[in-house]
Design an enzyme around this catalytic site. Structure first.
Site, PDB file in Angstrom:
ATOM      1  N   CYS A   1       8.735   0.926  -2.002  1.00  0.00           N
ATOM      2  CA  CYS A   1       9.512   1.111  -0.775  1.00  0.00           C
ATOM      3  C   CYS A   1      10.790   0.274  -0.827  1.00  0.00           C
ATOM      4  O   CYS A   1      10.751  -0.948  -0.690  1.00  0.00           O
ATOM      5  CB  CYS A   1       8.631   0.710   0.420  1.00  0.00           C
ATOM      6  SG  CYS A   1       9.499   0.680   1.989  1.00  0.00           S
TER       7      CYS A   1
ATOM      8  N   CYS B   1      11.816  -1.511   2.378  1.00  0.00           N
ATOM      9  CA  CYS B   1      11.022  -2.732   2.595  1.00  0.00           C
ATOM     10  C   CYS B   1      11.491  -3.856   1.671  1.00  0.00           C
ATOM     11  O   CYS B   1      11.690  -4.983   2.103  1.00  0.00           O
ATOM     12  CB  CYS B   1       9.541  -2.482   2.305  1.00  0.00           C
ATOM     13  SG  CYS B   1       8.860  -1.029   3.099  1.00  0.00           S
ATOM     14  N   ASP B   2      11.637  -3.553   0.382  1.00  0.00           N
ATOM     15  CA  ASP B   2      11.785  -4.606  -0.626  1.00  0.00           C
ATOM     16  C   ASP B   2      13.158  -4.676  -1.301  1.00  0.00           C
ATOM     17  O   ASP B   2      13.452  -5.669  -1.977  1.00  0.00           O
ATOM     18  CB  ASP B   2      10.712  -4.421  -1.718  1.00  0.00           C
ATOM     19  CG  ASP B   2       9.306  -4.465  -1.131  1.00  0.00           C
ATOM     20  OD1 ASP B   2       9.113  -5.175  -0.128  1.00  0.00           O
ATOM     21  OD2 ASP B   2       8.411  -3.783  -1.664  1.00  0.00           O
TER      22      ASP B   2
HETATM   23  C1  LIG Z   1       3.745  -3.025  -0.435  1.00  0.00           C
HETATM   24  C2  LIG Z   1       4.287  -2.486   0.855  1.00  0.00           C
HETATM   25  C3  LIG Z   1       5.309  -3.173   1.505  1.00  0.00           C
HETATM   26  C4  LIG Z   1       5.786  -2.703   2.715  1.00  0.00           C
HETATM   27  N1  LIG Z   1       6.763  -3.420   3.339  1.00  0.00           N
HETATM   28  C5  LIG Z   1       7.216  -3.024   4.550  1.00  0.00           C
HETATM   29  C6  LIG Z   1       8.200  -3.786   5.231  1.00  0.00           C
HETATM   30  O1  LIG Z   1       8.673  -4.810   4.746  1.00  0.00           O
HETATM   31  N2  LIG Z   1       8.592  -3.335   6.454  1.00  0.00           N
HETATM   32  C7  LIG Z   1       8.110  -2.194   7.030  1.00  0.00           C
HETATM   33  O2  LIG Z   1       8.488  -1.862   8.157  1.00  0.00           O
HETATM   34  N3  LIG Z   1       7.199  -1.431   6.383  1.00  0.00           N
HETATM   35  C8  LIG Z   1       6.737  -1.827   5.164  1.00  0.00           C
HETATM   36  N4  LIG Z   1       5.817  -1.056   4.497  1.00  0.00           N
HETATM   37  C9  LIG Z   1       5.387   0.215   5.100  1.00  0.00           C
HETATM   38  C10 LIG Z   1       4.395  -0.064   6.233  1.00  0.00           C
HETATM   39  O3  LIG Z   1       3.419  -0.993   5.804  1.00  0.00           O
HETATM   40  C11 LIG Z   1       3.727   1.227   6.711  1.00  0.00           C
HETATM   41  O4  LIG Z   1       4.724   2.180   7.025  1.00  0.00           O
HETATM   42  C12 LIG Z   1       2.879   1.002   7.959  1.00  0.00           C
HETATM   43  O5  LIG Z   1       1.988  -0.078   7.771  1.00  0.00           O
HETATM   44  C13 LIG Z   1       2.089   2.269   8.302  1.00  0.00           C
HETATM   45  O6  LIG Z   1       1.200   1.999   9.342  1.00  0.00           O
HETATM   46  P1  LIG Z   1       0.035   3.045   9.685  1.00  0.00           P
HETATM   47  O7  LIG Z   1      -0.706   2.426  10.816  1.00  0.00           O
HETATM   48  O8  LIG Z   1       0.583   4.388   9.847  1.00  0.00           O
HETATM   49  O9  LIG Z   1      -0.879   3.108   8.393  1.00  0.00           O
HETATM   50  P2  LIG Z   1      -1.720   1.956   7.667  1.00  0.00           P
HETATM   51  O10 LIG Z   1      -1.170   0.617   7.963  1.00  0.00           O
HETATM   52  O11 LIG Z   1      -1.820   2.369   6.245  1.00  0.00           O
HETATM   53  O12 LIG Z   1      -3.148   2.029   8.365  1.00  0.00           O
HETATM   54  C14 LIG Z   1      -4.027   3.101   8.158  1.00  0.00           C
HETATM   55  C15 LIG Z   1      -5.438   2.568   8.248  1.00  0.00           C
HETATM   56  O13 LIG Z   1      -6.355   3.675   8.267  1.00  0.00           O
HETATM   57  C16 LIG Z   1      -7.504   3.318   7.544  1.00  0.00           C
HETATM   58  N5  LIG Z   1      -8.190   4.552   7.136  1.00  0.00           N
HETATM   59  C17 LIG Z   1      -7.748   5.519   6.290  1.00  0.00           C
HETATM   60  N6  LIG Z   1      -8.666   6.492   6.179  1.00  0.00           N
HETATM   61  C18 LIG Z   1      -9.704   6.155   6.977  1.00  0.00           C
HETATM   62  C19 LIG Z   1     -10.967   6.751   7.289  1.00  0.00           C
HETATM   63  N7  LIG Z   1     -11.332   7.932   6.777  1.00  0.00           N
HETATM   64  N8  LIG Z   1     -11.793   6.100   8.143  1.00  0.00           N
HETATM   65  C20 LIG Z   1     -11.440   4.918   8.693  1.00  0.00           C
HETATM   66  N9  LIG Z   1     -10.259   4.302   8.428  1.00  0.00           N
HETATM   67  C21 LIG Z   1      -9.402   4.924   7.586  1.00  0.00           C
HETATM   68  C22 LIG Z   1      -6.976   2.480   6.400  1.00  0.00           C
HETATM   69  O14 LIG Z   1      -7.994   1.615   5.881  1.00  0.00           O
HETATM   70  C23 LIG Z   1      -5.840   1.707   7.058  1.00  0.00           C
HETATM   71  O15 LIG Z   1      -6.241   0.432   7.503  1.00  0.00           O
HETATM   72  C24 LIG Z   1       5.290  -1.494   3.277  1.00  0.00           C
HETATM   73  C25 LIG Z   1       4.280  -0.797   2.613  1.00  0.00           C
HETATM   74  C26 LIG Z   1       3.776  -1.287   1.426  1.00  0.00           C
HETATM   75  C27 LIG Z   1       2.670  -0.534   0.733  1.00  0.00           C
END
Ligand SMILES: Cc1cc2nc3c(=O)[nH]c(=O)nc-3n(C[C@H](O)[C@H](O)[C@H](O)COP(=O)(O)OP(=O)(O)OC[C@H]3O[C@@H](n4cnc5c(N)ncnc54)[C@H](O)[C@@H]3O)c2cc1C
Length: 311
Positions: free
Chosen positions: A133, A136-137
């Protein structure tokens, strides 16, 4: 069977924000996550773009969100994965690795995962030069030598983004022709500090504590070269964690498997909402996931507590 007003699948940024708004609205709210709560935010070594926190470790931000959510009264079940859902009826059922629940409304917030290229060094240096990303980085590599892998739109957008930050950007694609839109390729390759290596594959990412170099294979000549780089941005696609939702009848975006939502986070099924990286929203960040989670919870509240709203 336990009955809830609102079940949220996924305790990442979107799910936790939804949990805060659901519980504070007086909804009996359960959040299920197959891992520990916190989601992908916890994987970010350092977050520098979430308003209110100029610099915070991803784990710390995820912990703060989880604590905040728990304080509002939302119940979080960690390490309980959702295996199937039945969403068509007025009362929806959710089967998990531990039991079965009934709910009036549901928010799917299961996130997405970045596709990996599967080369030596990729996992080892993830967060230490290997990134998925650029938004992000990218700023961590100001004035540094960066490499982008991929041949689609996201690889070209990442190249363009980094060209304004890094010393130089090398775009590596294993084919001759890019899959990205023509104008985007032209734009990316027109930048003075962008180089392109076609028909080239990464063989290995090397370093000590951080990335130092990359071994590249020219697929035409079969020659390998090792070039110095500080960062490798892998841009070979992302896959939403949408399998169970799709199996339960939630409509995907055209030609993909991200969940299709409208501006109010509604899916095609009444009472079923989706938020965060699992959706077809064009931006995948903590801030956008939080915003979508909030909208989804408030829409779920309207659906549950204001029956006239459903008509
Ligand atoms: C290395 C890295 C660095 C990043 N840095 C940044 C940054 O600096 N700034 C920024 O804004 N964004 C950053 N991002 C992006 C950001 O982290 C994501 O866009 C954001 O966290 C997405 O949130 P979400 O709630 O949609 O999904 P997620 O945070 O991925 O949460 C989804 C959750 O659903 C759970 N899940 C999935 N399937 C199931 C199931 N069948 N049953 C139960 N639970 C399930 C997973 O375990 C997970 O905990 C980064 C991403 C990565 C990978």
């Amino acid at each position: 069977m336990e009955t809830w007003d609102l079940i949220i699948v996924g305790a990442g940024a979107a799910g936790l924000a939804a949990g805060i708004y659901g519980a504070r609205s007086g909804l009996k709210t359960l959040i299920l996550d197959e891992r520990m709560a916190g989601g992908t935010t916890a994987e970010a070594p350092l977050v520098e773009n979430y308003p209110g926190f100029p610099q915070i470790a991803g784990t710390e931000l995820a912990d703060k969100m989880t604590l905040h959510c728990k304080k509002t009264g939302a119940v979080i079940h960690d390490v309980e994965s959702v295996v199937s859902m039945s969403l068509g009826d007025e009362k929806k059922t959710v089967k998990t690795s531990r039991g079965e629940y009934e709910t009036t409304a549901i928010i799917i917030a299961t996130g997405a995962h970045y596709n990996e290229i599967g080369v030596k060094g990729e996992k080892e240096f993830h967060g230490r030069g290997v990134s998925y990303c650029a938004v992000c980085d990218g700023p961590f590599f100001k004035g540094k030598r960066t490499l982008v892998v991929g041949g689609g739109n996201s690889a070209c957008i990442t190249t363009l983004y980094l060209s304004g930050i890094a010393e130089d950007v090398t775009l590596v694609h294993r084919r001759e022709k890019f899959r990205a839109e023509e104008a985007l390729v032209k734009d990316a390759l027109s930048k003075a500090n962008v180089k392109v290596m076609r028909n080239t594959e990464i063989q290995e990412i090397k370093g000590d504590k951080i990335v130092k170099s990359v071994v590249l294979l020219d697929l035409k000549t079969k020659e390998t070269t090792e070039l110095p780089f500080d960062a490798v941005f892998v841009q070979v696609g992302e896959s939403p964690n949408s399998t169970q939702a799709l199996e339960a009848g939630v409509e995907p975006e055209e030609g993909g498997c991200a969940l299709k939502i409208d501006i109010r986070q509604h899916t095609n099924i009444p009472g079923v909402f989706a938020a965060g990286d699992v959706t077809n929203h064009p931006v995948r960040q903590v801030g956008t996931a939080v915003g979508q989670g909030i909208t989804a919870a408030l829409e779920a509240f309207n659906y549950i507590r204001r029956p006239y709203y459903r008509k």
